[in-house]
Write a protein that holds these residues in place. Structure first.
Motif, mmCIF file in Angstrom:
data_model
loop_
_atom_site.group_PDB
_atom_site.id
_atom_site.type_symbol
_atom_site.label_atom_id
_atom_site.label_comp_id
_atom_site.label_asym_id
_atom_site.label_seq_id
_atom_site.Cartn_x
_atom_site.Cartn_y
_atom_site.Cartn_z
ATOM 1 N N ALA A 230 26.616 139.983 110.869
ATOM 2 C CA ALA A 230 25.341 139.288 110.747
ATOM 3 C C ALA A 230 25.440 138.241 109.647
ATOM 4 O O ALA A 230 26.052 138.470 108.600
ATOM 5 C CB ALA A 230 24.233 140.284 110.431
ATOM 6 N N ALA A 231 24.842 137.074 109.898
ATOM 7 C CA ALA A 231 24.897 136.005 108.906
ATOM 8 C C ALA A 231 24.130 136.392 107.644
ATOM 9 O O ALA A 231 24.514 136.035 106.532
ATOM 10 C CB ALA A 231 24.336 134.720 109.501
ATOM 11 N N GLY A 232 23.035 137.125 107.804
ATOM 12 C CA GLY A 232 22.269 137.565 106.644
ATOM 13 C C GLY A 232 21.327 136.493 106.137
ATOM 14 O O GLY A 232 21.442 135.316 106.483
ATOM 15 N N PRO A 233 20.374 136.882 105.295
ATOM 16 C CA PRO A 233 19.365 135.928 104.809
ATOM 17 C C PRO A 233 19.949 134.797 103.974
ATOM 18 O O PRO A 233 19.398 133.703 103.944
ATOM 19 C CB PRO A 233 18.418 136.812 103.984
ATOM 20 N N THR A 234 21.051 135.046 103.295
ATOM 21 C CA THR A 234 21.650 133.993 102.470
ATOM 22 C C THR A 234 22.071 132.804 103.317
ATOM 23 O O THR A 234 22.009 131.649 102.871
ATOM 24 C CB THR A 234 22.867 134.544 101.704
ATOM 25 N N LEU A 235 22.494 133.070 104.560
ATOM 26 C CA LEU A 235 22.963 132.010 105.450
ATOM 27 C C LEU A 235 21.892 131.575 106.448
ATOM 28 O O LEU A 235 22.203 130.971 107.471
ATOM 29 C CB LEU A 235 24.209 132.484 106.206
ATOM 30 N N ALA A 236 20.640 131.871 106.148
ATOM 31 C CA ALA A 236 19.556 131.465 107.049
ATOM 32 C C ALA A 236 19.484 129.952 107.158
ATOM 33 O O ALA A 236 19.289 129.392 108.240
ATOM 34 C CB ALA A 236 18.224 132.031 106.573
ATOM 35 N N ASN A 237 19.648 129.269 106.043
ATOM 36 C CA ASN A 237 19.641 127.810 106.030
ATOM 37 C C ASN A 237 20.308 127.335 104.741
ATOM 38 O O ASN A 237 20.691 128.146 103.880
ATOM 39 C CB ASN A 237 18.218 127.251 106.162
ATOM 40 N N LEU A 238 20.419 126.034 104.596
ATOM 41 C CA LEU A 238 21.124 125.483 103.438
ATOM 42 C C LEU A 238 20.383 125.784 102.132
ATOM 43 O O LEU A 238 21.010 125.983 101.079
ATOM 44 C CB LEU A 238 21.300 123.971 103.619
ATOM 45 N N LEU A 239 19.065 125.853 102.198
ATOM 46 C CA LEU A 239 18.290 126.115 100.989
ATOM 47 C C LEU A 239 18.532 127.536 100.479
ATOM 48 O O LEU A 239 18.753 127.746 99.272
ATOM 49 C CB LEU A 239 16.801 125.893 101.271
ATOM 50 N N THR A 240 18.493 128.526 101.378
ATOM 51 C CA THR A 240 18.740 129.908 100.944
ATOM 52 C C THR A 240 20.172 130.071 100.438
ATOM 53 O O THR A 240 20.434 130.876 99.540
ATOM 54 C CB THR A 240 18.481 130.895 102.093
ATOM 55 N N TYR A 241 21.078 129.303 101.012
ATOM 56 C CA TYR A 241 22.482 129.362 100.587
ATOM 57 C C TYR A 241 22.622 128.871 99.140
ATOM 58 O O TYR A 241 23.292 129.496 98.313
ATOM 59 C CB TYR A 241 23.322 128.509 101.540
ATOM 60 N N THR A 242 21.978 127.753 98.832
ATOM 61 C CA THR A 242 22.085 127.219 97.470
ATOM 62 C C THR A 242 21.271 128.052 96.482
ATOM 63 O O THR A 242 21.662 128.200 95.318
ATOM 64 C CB THR A 242 21.613 125.755 97.432
ATOM 65 N N ARG A 243 20.152 128.599 96.926
ATOM 66 C CA ARG A 243 19.356 129.453 96.035
ATOM 67 C C ARG A 243 20.125 130.707 95.623
ATOM 68 O O ARG A 243 19.895 131.271 94.550
ATOM 69 C CB ARG A 243 18.058 129.860 96.726
ATOM 70 N N ALA A 244 21.042 131.139 96.496
ATOM 71 C CA ALA A 244 21.859 132.315 96.179
ATOM 72 C C ALA A 244 23.006 131.972 95.233
ATOM 73 O O ALA A 244 23.810 132.843 94.892
ATOM 74 C CB ALA A 244 22.410 132.924 97.467
ATOM 75 N N GLY A 245 23.072 130.715 94.812
ATOM 76 C CA GLY A 245 24.090 130.315 93.849
ATOM 77 C C GLY A 245 25.373 129.811 94.469
ATOM 78 O O GLY A 245 26.369 129.617 93.754
ATOM 79 N N HIS A 246 25.376 129.573 95.770
ATOM 80 C CA HIS A 246 26.585 129.085 96.436
ATOM 81 C C HIS A 246 26.603 127.559 96.467
ATOM 82 O O HIS A 246 25.559 126.906 96.441
ATOM 83 C CB HIS A 246 26.654 129.627 97.863
ATOM 84 N N GLY A 247 27.795 127.017 96.580
ATOM 85 C CA GLY A 247 27.947 125.578 96.722
ATOM 86 C C GLY A 247 27.861 124.840 95.403
ATOM 87 O O GLY A 247 27.895 125.431 94.316
ATOM 88 N N TYR A 248 27.727 123.525 95.505
ATOM 89 C CA TYR A 248 27.757 122.646 94.334
ATOM 90 C C TYR A 248 26.428 121.918 94.154
ATOM 91 O O TYR A 248 26.313 121.025 93.329
ATOM 92 C CB TYR A 248 28.877 121.609 94.501
#
Length: 331
Positions: A230-248
């Protein structure tokens, strides 16, 4: 005294008479034998006639008996049908026929549903395979680039370390090689115009941060789908991904939609309609409300507008990079 001549003549006459009698007797014997043969033939013919007549009579009796049985069966069948028909009405017959038709349609619909399900599964599997292949090609491209520019990362890692172009257009061209899950359909004019601004340097850095984050996000989502997890809530969209501290990219720079005032205005909404590949949308254009602030709040207040299709094709489509699009405060 007997006359010799007369005596001879009498004997000759007697002999001839005897011959005639013998001939007559012979004819009589032949006639008798013929009569006997005719009587025998007649008797044989009569016996044959009697046999054939008896055989024909038996066959006729058997045929009559069979016809009688057939008639009785027909009468019984008729009585059965009449009895059955007397018990049901025309409405009941129609209901029974409708029920059978309904069951047939339901069975056909189930088959069609199964076919569509299989088609959807096959399409999903194909999409996952394509996503995995794109991710693999991206990884291979980045690895090759790392080997070629081992010391040129400037302290960054991953995709970000390979996006160090000296112009906005240069960074996009680099991203096309090392970020295969990010597709560009934008007009190069507004993009190139940003390089003429005094804040082009910080905008280039922010653009590189954004594109690298998009690639990492799409790649992580594709990997999760390809491995069956499952992708999980962190990968729901780009915003949730960055809010989780991922990316630059800071989540503060991201917006998933425009204001209602913008989207209810035809002119503003039309300005945010950008091209996408046919496999993303058959119409070839979709609204791109999600955007990233790659510039400051001052003009040109550069924005990057994108469409997140990672749940379907696994891609992110960038449709616009340039100065802030028109809105009620910028006309």
């Amino acid at each position: 005294m007997i006359d010799p001549v007369a005596h001879a003549q009498a004997l000759e006459q007697a002999r001839r008479a005897n011959e005639r009698v013998a001939a007559i007797l012979k004819v009589a014997d032949e006639h008798e034998r013929m009569v006997k043969r005719l009587q025998k033939m007649h008797a044989e013919a009569l016996e044959g006639y009697r046999v054939e007549t008896s055989k024909a009579r038996r066959e006729r009796d058997r045929a009559v008996a069979q016809r009688i049985i057939a008639v009785k069966m027909a009468e019984e069948t008729k009585e059965t049908l009449e009895s059955f028909m007397a018990k049901i009405t025309a409405d009941e017959i129609l209901k029974a026929m409708a029920h059978d038709l309904s069951e047939a349609r339901a069975a056909l619909q189930r088959l069609e549903d199964d076919r569509r399900t299989l088609a959807d599964v096959a399409q999903e599997a194909e999409a996952e395979r394509n996503s995995a292949m794109r991710a693999r090609r991206g990884a291979e491209a980045r690895l090759a680039e790392y080997e070629r520019r081992a010391q040129a990362s400037g302290g960054h890692s991953g995709s970000r370390g390979l996006l160090d172009g000296s112009t906005m257009t240069g960074i996009v061209e680099q991203a096309k090689r090392v970020c295969p899950l990010v597709i560009f359909t934008l007009d190069s004019g507004p993009l190139a115009a940003l390089d003429r601004d005094s804040s082009a340097g910080p905008m280039r850095n922010k653009l590189a941060d954004t594109l690298a984050t998009m690639q990492d996000y799409a790649e992580a989502k594709s990997l999760a789908r390809a491995t069956g997890g499952a992708a999980g809530p962190t990968l729901a969209n780009l915003l949730t991904y960055t809010r989780a501290g991922h990316g630059y990219l800071s989540a503060q720079k991201l917006a998933l939609k425009e204001s209602d005032q913008v989207m209810t205005d035809r002119t503003y909404a039309a300005a945010r309609l950008f091209a996408v590949p046919d496999d993303v949308d058959a119409a070839g254009r979709v609204p791109m409300c999600a955007h990233v602030r790659i510039g400051s709040g001052k003009p040109p207040a550069a924005r990057l507008h994108y469409y997140d299709d990672t749940d379907n094709t696994g891609l992110i489509i960038v449709g616009y990079i340039g100065e802030h699009l028109p809105n009620p405060s910028r006309n």
